[in-house]
Write a protein that holds these residues in place. Sequence first.
Motif, PDB file in Angstrom:
ATOM      1  N   SER A  74       0.800  -1.151   0.139  1.00 19.25           N
ATOM      2  CA  SER A  74      -0.118  -0.006   0.086  1.00 19.25           C
ATOM      3  C   SER A  74       0.904   1.392  -0.006  1.00 19.25           C
ATOM      4  CB  SER A  74      -0.856   0.009   1.313  1.00 19.25           C
ATOM      5  OG  SER A  74      -0.225  -0.025   2.262  1.00 19.25           O
ATOM      6  N   ASP A  75       1.998   1.263   0.352  1.00 20.30           N
ATOM      7  CA  ASP A  75       3.086   2.402   0.396  1.00 20.30           C
ATOM      8  C   ASP A  75       4.515   1.883  -0.009  1.00 20.30           C
ATOM      9  OD1 ASP A  75       4.042   4.888   0.743  1.00 20.30           O
ATOM     10  OD2 ASP A  75       4.430   4.612   2.862  1.00 20.30           O
ATOM     11  N   ARG A  76       4.502   1.750  -1.348  1.00 23.08           N
ATOM     12  CA  ARG A  76       3.890   2.155  -2.807  1.00 23.08           C
ATOM     13  C   ARG A  76       2.562   1.183  -2.679  1.00 23.08           C
ATOM     14  NH1 ARG A  76       8.232   1.939  -7.319  1.00 23.08           N
ATOM     15  NH2 ARG A  76       7.343   2.968  -8.817  1.00 23.08           N
ATOM     16  N   PRO A  77       1.540   1.685  -3.329  1.00 24.92           N
ATOM     17  CA  PRO A  77       0.447   0.785  -3.961  1.00 24.92           C
ATOM     18  C   PRO A  77       0.648  -0.130  -4.954  1.00 24.92           C
ATOM     19  CG  PRO A  77       0.005   2.901  -4.386  1.00 24.92           C
ATOM     20  CD  PRO A  77       1.197   3.145  -3.690  1.00 24.92           C
ATOM     21  N   VAL A  78       0.770  -1.428  -4.796  1.00 23.98           N
ATOM     22  CA  VAL A  78       1.236  -2.105  -5.939  1.00 23.98           C
ATOM     23  C   VAL A  78       0.119  -3.454  -5.914  1.00 23.98           C
ATOM     24  CG1 VAL A  78       3.504  -1.501  -6.188  1.00 23.98           C
ATOM     25  CG2 VAL A  78       2.896  -3.574  -4.664  1.00 23.98           C
ATOM     26  N   VAL A  79       0.039  -4.012  -7.468  1.00 22.96           N
ATOM     27  CA  VAL A  79      -0.721  -5.165  -7.532  1.00 22.96           C
ATOM     28  C   VAL A  79       0.035  -5.848  -8.482  1.00 22.96           C
ATOM     29  CG1 VAL A  79      -3.041  -4.246  -7.159  1.00 22.96           C
ATOM     30  CG2 VAL A  79      -2.041  -4.179  -9.453  1.00 22.96           C
ATOM     31  N   CYS A  80      -0.177  -7.310  -8.350  1.00 22.08           N
ATOM     32  CA  CYS A  80       0.492  -8.278  -9.152  1.00 22.08           C
ATOM     33  C   CYS A  80      -0.331  -8.908  -9.869  1.00 22.08           C
ATOM     34  CB  CYS A  80       1.534  -9.194  -8.270  1.00 22.08           C
ATOM     35  SG  CYS A  80       3.142  -8.369  -7.498  1.00 22.08           S
ATOM     36  N   LEU A  81      -0.065  -9.318 -11.286  1.00 24.02           N
ATOM     37  CA  LEU A  81      -0.869  -9.835 -11.891  1.00 24.02           C
ATOM     38  C   LEU A  81       0.111 -11.048 -12.824  1.00 24.02           C
ATOM     39  CD1 LEU A  81      -3.630 -10.050 -13.601  1.00 24.02           C
ATOM     40  CD2 LEU A  81      -2.771  -8.643 -15.285  1.00 24.02           C
ATOM     41  N   GLY A  82      -0.445 -12.235 -12.671  1.00 23.80           N
ATOM     42  CA  GLY A  82       0.106 -13.393 -13.393  1.00 23.80           C
ATOM     43  C   GLY A  82      -0.544 -13.613 -14.755  1.00 23.80           C
ATOM     44  N   VAL A  83       0.169 -13.831 -15.825  1.00 25.28           N
ATOM     45  CA  VAL A  83      -0.376 -14.286 -17.028  1.00 25.28           C
ATOM     46  C   VAL A  83       0.027 -15.543 -17.690  1.00 25.28           C
ATOM     47  CG1 VAL A  83      -1.013 -13.426 -19.614  1.00 25.28           C
ATOM     48  CG2 VAL A  83      -0.945 -11.598 -17.543  1.00 25.28           C
ATOM     49  N   PHE A 172       3.591  -9.494 -13.823  1.00 26.74           N
ATOM     50  CA  PHE A 172       3.405  -8.072 -13.822  1.00 26.74           C
ATOM     51  C   PHE A 172       3.279  -7.242 -12.612  1.00 26.74           C
ATOM     52  CE2 PHE A 172       2.159  -9.368 -18.224  1.00 26.74           C
ATOM     53  CZ  PHE A 172       3.213  -8.962 -18.867  1.00 26.74           C
ATOM     54  N   VAL A 173       4.111  -6.360 -12.129  1.00 24.35           N
ATOM     55  CA  VAL A 173       3.921  -5.762 -10.987  1.00 24.35           C
ATOM     56  C   VAL A 173       3.317  -4.105 -11.351  1.00 24.35           C
ATOM     57  CG1 VAL A 173       4.749  -4.933  -8.764  1.00 24.35           C
ATOM     58  CG2 VAL A 173       5.667  -7.058  -9.791  1.00 24.35           C
ATOM     59  N   GLY A 174       2.301  -3.948 -10.933  1.00 24.18           N
ATOM     60  CA  GLY A 174       1.908  -2.451 -11.318  1.00 24.18           C
ATOM     61  C   GLY A 174       1.687  -1.651 -10.298  1.00 24.18           C
ATOM     62  N   GLU A 175       2.091  -0.236 -10.276  1.00 29.30           N
ATOM     63  CA  GLU A 175       1.684   0.748  -9.389  1.00 29.30           C
ATOM     64  C   GLU A 175       0.207   1.206  -9.671  1.00 29.30           C
ATOM     65  OE1 GLU A 175       3.228   5.041  -7.225  1.00 29.30           O
ATOM     66  OE2 GLU A 175       4.132   4.056  -9.214  1.00 29.30           O
ATOM     67  N   VAL A 176      -0.503   1.287  -8.572  1.00 30.71           N
ATOM     68  CA  VAL A 176      -1.991   1.761  -8.585  1.00 30.71           C
ATOM     69  C   VAL A 176      -1.734   3.292  -8.512  1.00 30.71           C
ATOM     70  CG1 VAL A 176      -4.205   1.874  -7.728  1.00 30.71           C
ATOM     71  CG2 VAL A 176      -2.946  -0.288  -7.382  1.00 30.71           C
ATOM     72  N   LEU A 177      -2.117   3.799  -9.632  1.00 33.85           N
ATOM     73  CA  LEU A 177      -2.166   5.376  -9.809  1.00 33.85           C
ATOM     74  C   LEU A 177      -3.544   5.931  -9.282  1.00 33.85           C
ATOM     75  CD1 LEU A 177      -0.624   5.699 -13.215  1.00 33.85           C
ATOM     76  CD2 LEU A 177       0.621   5.563 -11.109  1.00 33.85           C
ATOM     77  N   HIS A 178      -4.653   5.445  -9.615  1.00 31.89           N
ATOM     78  CA  HIS A 178      -5.861   5.926  -9.246  1.00 31.89           C
ATOM     79  C   HIS A 178      -7.095   4.800  -9.071  1.00 31.89           C
ATOM     80  CE1 HIS A 178      -4.923  10.066 -10.469  1.00 31.89           C
ATOM     81  NE2 HIS A 178      -4.401   9.597 -11.667  1.00 31.89           N
TER      82      HIS A 178
END
Length: 243
Positions: A74-83, A172-178
């Motif tokens: 959450s600080d940095r806010p990140v999500v991970c997505l496996g494809v 993929f690790v993405g930072e949540v912007l909004h």
Amino acid sequence: MTLQLDDAARPAIDHAAIPAPPTRHFDFATLPAPDRYRLLTAAVLPRPIAWAVTRSAEGRVNAAPYSFFNVFGSDRPVVCLGVLARPDRPKDTAVNIRTTREFVINLVPFDLAEAMNLTCVEAPPEVDETRLAGLATLPSVAVRPPRIAASPVAFECRLIHEFESGPGQWLFVGEVLHAHVATRVLTGNPERPRIDHEALDLVARMHGPSAYLRTRDVFDLVRPVWADTAPQPTETHCKERQA
């Protein structure tokens, strides 16, 4: 419905005294890939669903659900997505994220489950699955892929890390912007609102190719505090010897 497990209802069980159940060993180094997939996805349950919307370099919109997904900070806010890999060609989601470094994660409520399932179809890259499923979209604030209008929660993400964990298999690790959250699922103090999980009514993946569940079956466990849990030292009293 929320279930409360209180001390009176909780059985006093000495778990350390219970013998370990019989187990069977699986060597993943020798297990065929379909068997590894079946064991993993039948054991790790339930799995939240990321309804990922991406846009190709040419501007084509793609939407597909993935259950190898979660939030990892959450600080940095990140999500991970496996494809995972596809036998004949890379998945459009992976190609688009690697090319544009942008994606939107939409969460899936029960009333959108059938539309989500329709976007699972192995369509050609030129097909926009949001149109195929009859889904309206809205522009994002900071990224080019749109968000699904009917989704109660959407996260605009920018790629910060990518890792090929197998041939054509990407993490993929993405930072949540909004974040975009439907007001109908918000409750409490308007300055610091909470999300009502019953109003959210999400679905999650279970075992096999077609099993899902709704996330309304909830029970509460109060997190223990070490000061109340740690063994207390016993006091010893020494008596002076009398001469």
